[in-house]
Design a protein around this motif. Structure first.
Motif, PDB file in Angstrom:
ATOM      1  N   CYS A 182      37.184 -16.262  38.492  1.00  0.00           N
ATOM      2  CA  CYS A 182      37.752 -15.628  37.315  1.00  0.00           C
ATOM      3  C   CYS A 182      39.220 -15.950  37.180  1.00  0.00           C
ATOM      4  CB  CYS A 182      37.607 -14.117  37.418  1.00  0.00           C
ATOM      5  SG  CYS A 182      35.994 -13.576  36.922  1.00  0.00           S
ATOM      6  N   SER A 183      39.582 -16.682  36.173  1.00  0.00           N
ATOM      7  CA  SER A 183      40.994 -16.918  35.924  1.00  0.00           C
ATOM      8  C   SER A 183      41.162 -17.284  34.467  1.00  0.00           C
ATOM      9  CB  SER A 183      41.504 -18.052  36.821  1.00  0.00           C
ATOM     10  OG  SER A 183      40.879 -19.262  36.443  1.00  0.00           O
ATOM     11  N   ILE A 184      42.405 -17.263  34.010  1.00  0.00           N
ATOM     12  CA  ILE A 184      42.693 -17.656  32.632  1.00  0.00           C
ATOM     13  C   ILE A 184      43.666 -18.818  32.658  1.00  0.00           C
ATOM     14  CG2 ILE A 184      42.173 -15.465  31.520  1.00  0.00           C
ATOM     15  CD1 ILE A 184      45.067 -14.679  31.733  1.00  0.00           C
ATOM     16  N   PRO A 185      43.746 -19.580  31.574  1.00  0.00           N
ATOM     17  CA  PRO A 185      44.612 -20.762  31.579  1.00  0.00           C
ATOM     18  C   PRO A 185      46.073 -20.402  31.874  1.00  0.00           C
ATOM     19  CG  PRO A 185      43.091 -20.828  29.709  1.00  0.00           C
ATOM     20  CD  PRO A 185      42.958 -19.469  30.332  1.00  0.00           C
TER      21      PRO A 185
ATOM     22  N   PRO B 182      43.330 -13.794  26.193  1.00  0.00           N
ATOM     23  CA  PRO B 182      43.901 -14.975  25.527  1.00  0.00           C
ATOM     24  C   PRO B 182      42.888 -15.674  24.612  1.00  0.00           C
ATOM     25  CG  PRO B 182      43.864 -15.267  27.930  1.00  0.00           C
ATOM     26  CD  PRO B 182      43.262 -13.934  27.651  1.00  0.00           C
TER      27      PRO B 182
ATOM     28  N   LEU C 128      42.717 -18.828  24.334  1.00  0.00           N
ATOM     29  CA  LEU C 128      42.243 -19.951  25.144  1.00  0.00           C
ATOM     30  C   LEU C 128      41.662 -19.420  26.453  1.00  0.00           C
ATOM     31  CD1 LEU C 128      45.326 -22.328  24.743  1.00  0.00           C
ATOM     32  CD2 LEU C 128      43.078 -22.636  23.703  1.00  0.00           C
ATOM     33  N   GLU C 129      40.441 -19.832  26.753  1.00  0.00           N
ATOM     34  CA  GLU C 129      39.856 -19.531  28.057  1.00  0.00           C
ATOM     35  C   GLU C 129      39.555 -20.870  28.733  1.00  0.00           C
ATOM     36  OE1 GLU C 129      38.902 -16.649  29.695  1.00  0.00           O
ATOM     37  OE2 GLU C 129      39.198 -15.119  28.150  1.00  0.00           O
ATOM     38  N   ASN C 130      39.455 -20.844  30.041  1.00  0.00           N
ATOM     39  CA  ASN C 130      38.981 -22.038  30.723  1.00  0.00           C
ATOM     40  C   ASN C 130      37.556 -22.340  30.254  1.00  0.00           C
ATOM     41  OD1 ASN C 130      41.298 -22.445  32.346  1.00  0.00           O
ATOM     42  ND2 ASN C 130      40.615 -20.806  33.714  1.00  0.00           N
TER      43      ASN C 130
ATOM     44  N   THR D 181      34.764 -20.861  32.115  1.00  0.00           N
ATOM     45  CA  THR D 181      34.420 -19.466  31.830  1.00  0.00           C
ATOM     46  C   THR D 181      33.413 -19.371  30.680  1.00  0.00           C
ATOM     47  OG1 THR D 181      36.610 -18.723  32.538  1.00  0.00           O
ATOM     48  CG2 THR D 181      35.388 -17.222  31.108  1.00  0.00           C
TER      49      THR D 181
ATOM     50  N   ARG E 226      40.093 -26.440  28.470  1.00  0.00           N
ATOM     51  CA  ARG E 226      40.157 -25.124  27.830  1.00  0.00           C
ATOM     52  C   ARG E 226      39.451 -25.134  26.483  1.00  0.00           C
ATOM     53  NH1 ARG E 226      46.303 -26.023  28.657  1.00  0.00           N
ATOM     54  NH2 ARG E 226      45.343 -27.910  27.869  1.00  0.00           N
TER      55      ARG E 226
ATOM     56  N   ARG F 171      34.708 -11.306  31.964  1.00  0.00           N
ATOM     57  CA  ARG F 171      35.659 -11.978  32.857  1.00  0.00           C
ATOM     58  C   ARG F 171      36.837 -11.055  33.170  1.00  0.00           C
ATOM     59  NH1 ARG F 171      40.433 -12.606  32.099  1.00  0.00           N
ATOM     60  NH2 ARG F 171      40.237 -13.318  29.947  1.00  0.00           N
TER      61      ARG F 171
ATOM     62  N   VAL G 256      35.916  -8.201  35.650  1.00  0.00           N
ATOM     63  CA  VAL G 256      35.810  -8.669  37.033  1.00  0.00           C
ATOM     64  C   VAL G 256      37.204  -8.969  37.588  1.00  0.00           C
ATOM     65  CG1 VAL G 256      34.866 -10.445  38.551  1.00  0.00           C
ATOM     66  CG2 VAL G 256      33.492  -9.564  36.631  1.00  0.00           C
ATOM     67  N   GLN G 257      38.009  -9.635  36.787  1.00  0.00           N
ATOM     68  CA  GLN G 257      39.325 -10.067  37.258  1.00  0.00           C
ATOM     69  C   GLN G 257      40.271  -8.886  37.524  1.00  0.00           C
ATOM     70  OE1 GLN G 257      40.725 -13.387  34.954  1.00  0.00           O
ATOM     71  NE2 GLN G 257      42.817 -13.235  35.709  1.00  0.00           N
TER      72      GLN G 257
ATOM     73  N   PHE H 130      30.003 -13.376  36.598  1.00  0.00           N
ATOM     74  CA  PHE H 130      31.301 -13.613  37.236  1.00  0.00           C
ATOM     75  C   PHE H 130      31.370 -12.985  38.630  1.00  0.00           C
ATOM     76  CE2 PHE H 130      32.257 -13.848  32.635  1.00  0.00           C
ATOM     77  CZ  PHE H 130      32.619 -15.188  32.602  1.00  0.00           C
TER      78      PHE H 130
END
Lengths: 450, 450
Positions: free
Chosen positions: A6-9, B45, B47-49, B52, B94, B106, B109-110, B326
């Motif tokens: 789990c991460s974001i850019p 955001p 933008l997500e990876n 994800t 992304r 996401r 979980v994060q 996740f």
């Protein structure tokens, strides 16, 4: 698909509830002022055609645009043996907006027949820049812009100063509004015959207090100004003291420099309007202010927080040809942009966010079981109809678990409806800050919590 | 750069002031209800990876993700002689979010250690889909989601129904809330030994009223159900009448089908809670409702406008393993999503937007010249301090021009401050709807306009 990381850019952010409440407090305050001044809201799409965006922010800006890959057979006919900046525009037709100003200009031209001019618009939306992330610099962030376009009256400039004053007064931030005029800077450069040296000159003026006249002259010489040019700057260096003194001196300075005279006259008129309007925060003339030189054509604004060391928290100015790039020339406008992220940092450092922003629920009903829950649901409906943020704990869990949840949610009041309360049509209300309890009728409860 | 063509990408929209006011009215109404039920705002955001997002929306969804081109030397080592869906993930890390649900999972979980469970969050943000644009379908549109996660109590389902009821009551839209339960559908499929035929079965049940039992049986046969299976559906077809009748029948239907029994029990409990809570809008059991089968595990909701022909304007349901993808399994949640664009269309068709949304300014001061302007600026400051949206026309232009502007801005009141008003400290106020005028003190003016 299990256990995806789990991460974001990089450079983007999640906002948790308390941060959101604080950010919304800033946005709501700014929006309320924009509305009081009868600005109208607009929104533009996040995605713009790259042809709209490219070439508007300089070469560096073009690189920092987020480009969105075309769908379908985008690769056909593309020569990939070139560098990035040649290939990207061939496989991407659209990009994420970089600011709100260029989309606004595009919007005004595209919808000109539907707009009432002078058009006063505000826009609070995110923008994206593929900048290297660092402290306080993000790849996605909000801009809060207000512009009036289609009027050259300096009343517009006054209103922007009033709006700045109102926003920061409401937020409890002491600021100094610094004002300059692009025409005065152009006049100075013309006066000494060095129009291309404006930036060097303003940097030098800025250092006068620190390194003295000799130091400044030495630096200007290093930066390539001739002795004659430096000599000619004499009257500019003499412009010291408070705003009134500077304004008086400016008046006489530009004997034969038309643009400078015009700028001085504009500043004089604007500061008269400001004096008459009674602004609470400090407003001063700052001849070293030189933001966005290639863009602005008249007044320039910048706002600094007085009690926190941080960059400018609001800025703007007048432009005479913003829509010209889209084929609609000679429409003058003036606008400001509030920096929400920096304002957030200032309010955090000053500890000046209202305390009640932490309370997303005003009251929580403890759940003792099905019958009591039904009674709580009925009372909660009445509170919610009065816009009182109300929780009913969803299970008859152990008291400790329910109270822990109330504490984690920072609920200021917890309500108990047990057998006796059900019989009497009352609620026992506990004030979580003081620990005190009282038994109330439903009407009293509503009165208390509203 | 002159005369660039002004346009925006296909499937995106600019929102003009009146559209914005109407959209904000919808968002504000929804938000006020989310807040009354003590949901907390979050934002994720844009933008997500891609890691994800990919694989969460099926193969079709992966194609519809907007992918953002990497910066820098993205081409190195990429074999471009493959098809799009192989190349895209190599040059894009992304993408733009496709909905608010996967980013929410996401997020939970994060940030699980920072959240109070049951976590009630709302989120109003745009999402992007590279769908083929068509009437009512856009490539950028807002979702308005509320979810409670970390509690299996059916009180959560009740609260969602109450929230739906409150939103549409406030908006003045008559709706029917349709409810079903995924476990009941699973039970029916299990009962007849055809778990893979759920969709065919629900489609057939849906047509019962139109094409009759024989027609439905013929269609099911075409769709590959055996005669024995169709026969076994008898008790399902017999489930007719109002919600109470259906619920009573459901109870006895699943003799040995555990999942079906569980679903029937949940529906019974939920409808009891709903009956006790006193919902204004119609709420009914609809066994043909089958949205998001691969996703929901309990209650399913869908809301239809009663007076306008349009698809569902709100929907949602319970899911038992959203965060499992996740790496955080077994957290049950339930949520709803309001469709702002369709709600906009419904309110437009019913002509039910409040009329005052057209007024972004409450009053405009006519500008007669510098002295009068100064007087107007002072009065305007007092009005704006009371949050009264106020314009001062920026120039002493011809009266006709100023009045035209007031009309284009749909300003309900125009204020005149001439010599006599300046002397007396009054304002002459014209009601633009009736044409009537009256002279007021400033205090009276504030009272009148507030």
């Amino acid at each position: 698909m299990a256990n995806v990381k789990c991460s974001i850019p990089k450079g983007t952010r999640d906002f948790l509830p308390l941060e959101m409440a604080r950010r919304n407090y800033i946005f709501d305050t700014i929006r309320s002022v924009f509305r009081a001044f009868a600005f109208e809201p607009i929104e533009t799409p996040s995605l713009e055609n790259l042809s709209t965006l490219m070439g508007k922010y300089g070469e560096e800006g073009d690189k920092l645009l987020f480009k969105v890959l075309n769908s379908g057979d985008f690769m056909e006919g593309v020569d990939f043996h070139q560098d990035y900046h040649k290939v990207a525009p061939q496989i991407c037709d659209r990009g994420l907006r970089y600011d709100l100003t260029v989309p606004f200009a595009r919007f005004v031209v595209q919808h000109r027949d539907q707009l009432a001019f002078p058009f006063r618009r505000y826009q609070l939306q995110p923008v994206w820049r593929a900048d290297r992330p660092q402290k306080g610099r993000y790849r996605e962030f909000y801009q809060c812009d207000a512009d009036m376009i289609g009027s050259t009256s300096l009343l517009n400039e006054l209103e922007l100063v009033q709006m700045i004053d109102m926003v920061f007064t409401k937020l409890g931030i002491n600021v100094c509004v610094k004002i300059n005029n692009r025409k005065v800077l152009a006049g100075i450069a013309e006066m000494i015959g060095a129009p291309e040296k404006i930036v060097d000159i303003t940097v030098a003026i800025d250092k006068l207090d620190k390194i003295g006249l000799d130091g400044v002259c030495a630096e200007l010489s290093e930066r390539g100004l001739t002795d004659v040019q430096i000599q000619a700057l004499g009257p500019v260096f003499a412009l010291s003291g408070d705003t009134g003194t500077k304004l008086a001196a400016l008046d006489g300075m530009f004997a034969n420099v038309e643009v400078g005279k015009k700028g001085a006259a504009e500043l004089n008129e604007l500061f008269s309007l400001i004096a008459a309007a009674g602004i609470s925060n400090r407003v001063e003339l700052d001849l070293t202010l030189a933001r966005g030189l290639n863009y602005y054509t008249g007044a320039i604004f910048e706002v600094k927080a007085l009690d926190v060391q941080i960059g400018s928290i609001c800025g703007g100015g007048r432009y005479d040809n913003l829509t010209g790039i889209f084929g609609m020339p000679d429409v003058s406008g003036v606008g400001i942009s509030f920096g929400a992220d920096r304002i957030y940092d200032v309010l955090t450092e000053l500890d000046r966010f209202p305390a009640d922003l932490a309370h997303s629920a005003r009251v929580m009903f403890i759940n003792f079981g099905p019958a009591e829950q039904a009674a709580c649901v009925a009372i909660a409906a009445r509170l919610r109809a009065q816009s009182i943020a109300t929780l009913v704990y969803p299970d008859a869990a152990k008291m400790k678990k329910q109270m822990d949840y109330a504490n984690r949610r920072a609920v200021p009041f917890v309500a108990f409806v047990g057998e006796s309360e059900m019989r009497d049509g009352t609620v026992t209300l506990k004030d979580m800050a003081t620990g005190s309890q009282e038994t109330l009728t439903i009407a009293q409860l509503i009165e208390k919590l509203r």
